[in-house]
Enzyme design. Structure first.
Site, PDB file in Angstrom:
ATOM      1  N   VAL A 222       0.834  -1.153   0.002  1.00  0.00           N
ATOM      2  CA  VAL A 222       0.144  -0.038  -0.069  1.00  0.00           C
ATOM      3  C   VAL A 222       0.785   1.258   0.029  1.00  0.00           C
ATOM      4  O   VAL A 222       0.367   2.471   0.222  1.00  0.00           O
ATOM      5  CB  VAL A 222      -1.007   0.133   1.233  1.00  0.00           C
ATOM      6  CG1 VAL A 222      -1.932  -1.199   1.299  1.00  0.00           C
ATOM      7  CG2 VAL A 222      -0.320  -0.056   2.548  1.00  0.00           C
ATOM      8  N   GLU A 223       2.212   1.153  -0.140  1.00  0.00           N
ATOM      9  CA  GLU A 223       3.031   2.177  -0.273  1.00  0.00           C
ATOM     10  C   GLU A 223       3.790   2.461  -1.403  1.00  0.00           C
ATOM     11  O   GLU A 223       3.224   2.782  -2.471  1.00  0.00           O
ATOM     12  CB  GLU A 223       4.019   2.290   1.159  1.00  0.00           C
ATOM     13  CG  GLU A 223       3.166   2.523   2.421  1.00  0.00           C
ATOM     14  CD  GLU A 223       4.299   2.568   3.562  1.00  0.00           C
ATOM     15  OE1 GLU A 223       4.738   3.334   3.626  1.00  0.00           O
ATOM     16  OE2 GLU A 223       4.130   1.618   4.554  1.00  0.00           O
ATOM     17  N   MET A 224       5.145   1.815  -1.435  1.00  0.00           N
ATOM     18  CA  MET A 224       6.063   1.991  -2.866  1.00  0.00           C
ATOM     19  C   MET A 224       5.386   0.622  -3.658  1.00  0.00           C
ATOM     20  O   MET A 224       5.643   0.834  -4.912  1.00  0.00           O
ATOM     21  CB  MET A 224       7.172   2.272  -2.412  1.00  0.00           C
ATOM     22  CG  MET A 224       7.531   3.572  -2.007  1.00  0.00           C
ATOM     23  SD  MET A 224       9.516   3.768  -1.665  1.00  0.00           S
ATOM     24  CE  MET A 224       9.351   5.488  -1.263  1.00  0.00           C
TER      25      MET A 224
END
Length: 368
Positions: A137-139
């Site tokens: 859900v980030e990078m």
């Protein structure tokens, strides 16, 4: 790991810190508390000494979105150093518009945290720097080496790694990238706030209300958790990675608990699996707290005033008066420090060729 021990004889749930107990009994004293200013120089650990070349490389990596899966998310996306060091969202948005379960902590003064992430799963900034790259859900990169390959394919970065780690035969590594980012993040400190100047003896640095709020902050028991120079525990005295945690909410029968779903996340328990770690969280810094709304691990509370009221009920078993809240809020404003000048770095490129891997389907009808 440093946690508070249970004490008997307290209404509702029994786990409460000694200083909070003293406050409940009316024995708190601002004069007796050891108020400390924030150090004006960041730490430089022996395992990763800070150098200008490391900081320069780390700054570029911090601002570079190209080693995220879609080329859209950098460290600065969720930790905007042009403002409060967070992103102002309840939970951060990563690649493909995905959002995570927790609020983005500020990166300012993270050098003084006992551990990293809300649940303390990283013992230092070097470990923390690797986590968001892999987070779906980030990078959103599947393997750290994949992200590093993007960096390694850019000639300018190869030279920067050589300058930052001249002793290494092959300096372009995952660990060195994390060391560089951590070195840059350790420079992100905000000393010389009105509070700092006040405790160093500068007359008039804080207003009368802020001084009164400082006293109230201690007397009601806030310093039991939010002590030390960064107001996040007894740092920097704790050994690296030992962790300073507190249970939240401590008094779980407050109406605020259901309203803001404070028990939906079990905190450090999700890392360790231990029942003793349920609802335990790293104690966050209160430095620059007026700039980092929304509040708490889930970002559910948009107002600092509301956050203070919640802390009074759920952590201290107190309903704070309007005057107490006003004074504490005034004191919290005095914790905003001086931010260093921040210049956006020029990032190295690969001539005539994109390094971004994923493709995103364009939306028709737009224009640039």
């Amino acid at each position: 790991m440093v946690v508070f021990q249970p004490l008997a004889g307290i209404r509702r749930r029994p786990l409460v810190a000694a200083a909070a107990l003293a406050a409940l009994l009316g024995t708190g004293s601002a004069a007796a508390y050891d108020w400390k200013p924030l150090p004006e120089e960041p730490p430089s650990p022996s395992h990763n000494p800070t150098t200008p070349a490391k900081v320069d490389l780390g700054r570029k990596l911090f601002f570079d979105p190209r080693y995220s899966a879609t080329g859209t998310v950098s460290c600065n996306t969720c930790h905007n150093v042009m403002e409060g060091g967070d992103d102002g969202r309840p939970t951060s948005m990563g690649v493909h518009g995905k959002t995570g379960p927790r609020n983005s902590p500020t990166v300012w003064n993270s050098a003084f945290a006992s551990v990293q992430f809300w649940d303390g799963r990283a013992k230092n900034l070097e470990e923390q720097a690797k986590g968001p790259v892999l987070a779906d859900v980030e990078m959103g990169v599947k393997e750290l080496q994949v992200a590093l390959n993007v960096v390694a394919s850019i000639p300018g970065y190869q030279e920067l790694f050589k300058q930052a780690f001249p002793e290494d035969e092959n300096p372009v590594t995952v660990d060195n990238a994390a060391r560089a980012v951590a070195a840059f993040e350790r420079t992100l400190i905000t000393p010389n706030s009105p509070y700092d100047r006040h405790v160093k003896g500068e007359e008039g640095a804080m207003s009368e209300q802020q001084i009164r709020g400082m006293r109230t902050f201690n007397e009601v028991g806030c310093t039991a958790c939010h002590g030390g120079p960064a107001f996040n525990g007894p740092q920097p005295e704790l050994p690296e990675g030992s962790g300073f945690y507190q249970k939240f909410p401590l008094f779980a029968d407050s109406a605020y608990v259901e309203k803001y779903q404070l028990l939906a996340d079990t905190g450090r328990h999700q890392v360790t699996g231990k029942d003793a770690d349920k609802y335990m969280y790293k104690v966050p810094t209160l430095r620059n707290i007026t700039l980092t709304a929304p509040y708490f691990h889930n970002g559910a509370v948009n107002s600092l005033r509301e956050a203070v009221l919640i802390m009074g009920e759920t952590q201290l078993n107190k309903q704070l008066s309007e005057q107490q809240v006003d004074d504490i809020l005034a004191f919290l404003e005095a914790l905003t420090g001086e931010f260093p000048a921040m210049q956006l770095p020029r990032l190295p490129s690969r001539s005539g060729e994109s390094v971004i891997r994923d493709t995103v389907t364009p939306v028709t009808g737009g224009a640039h």
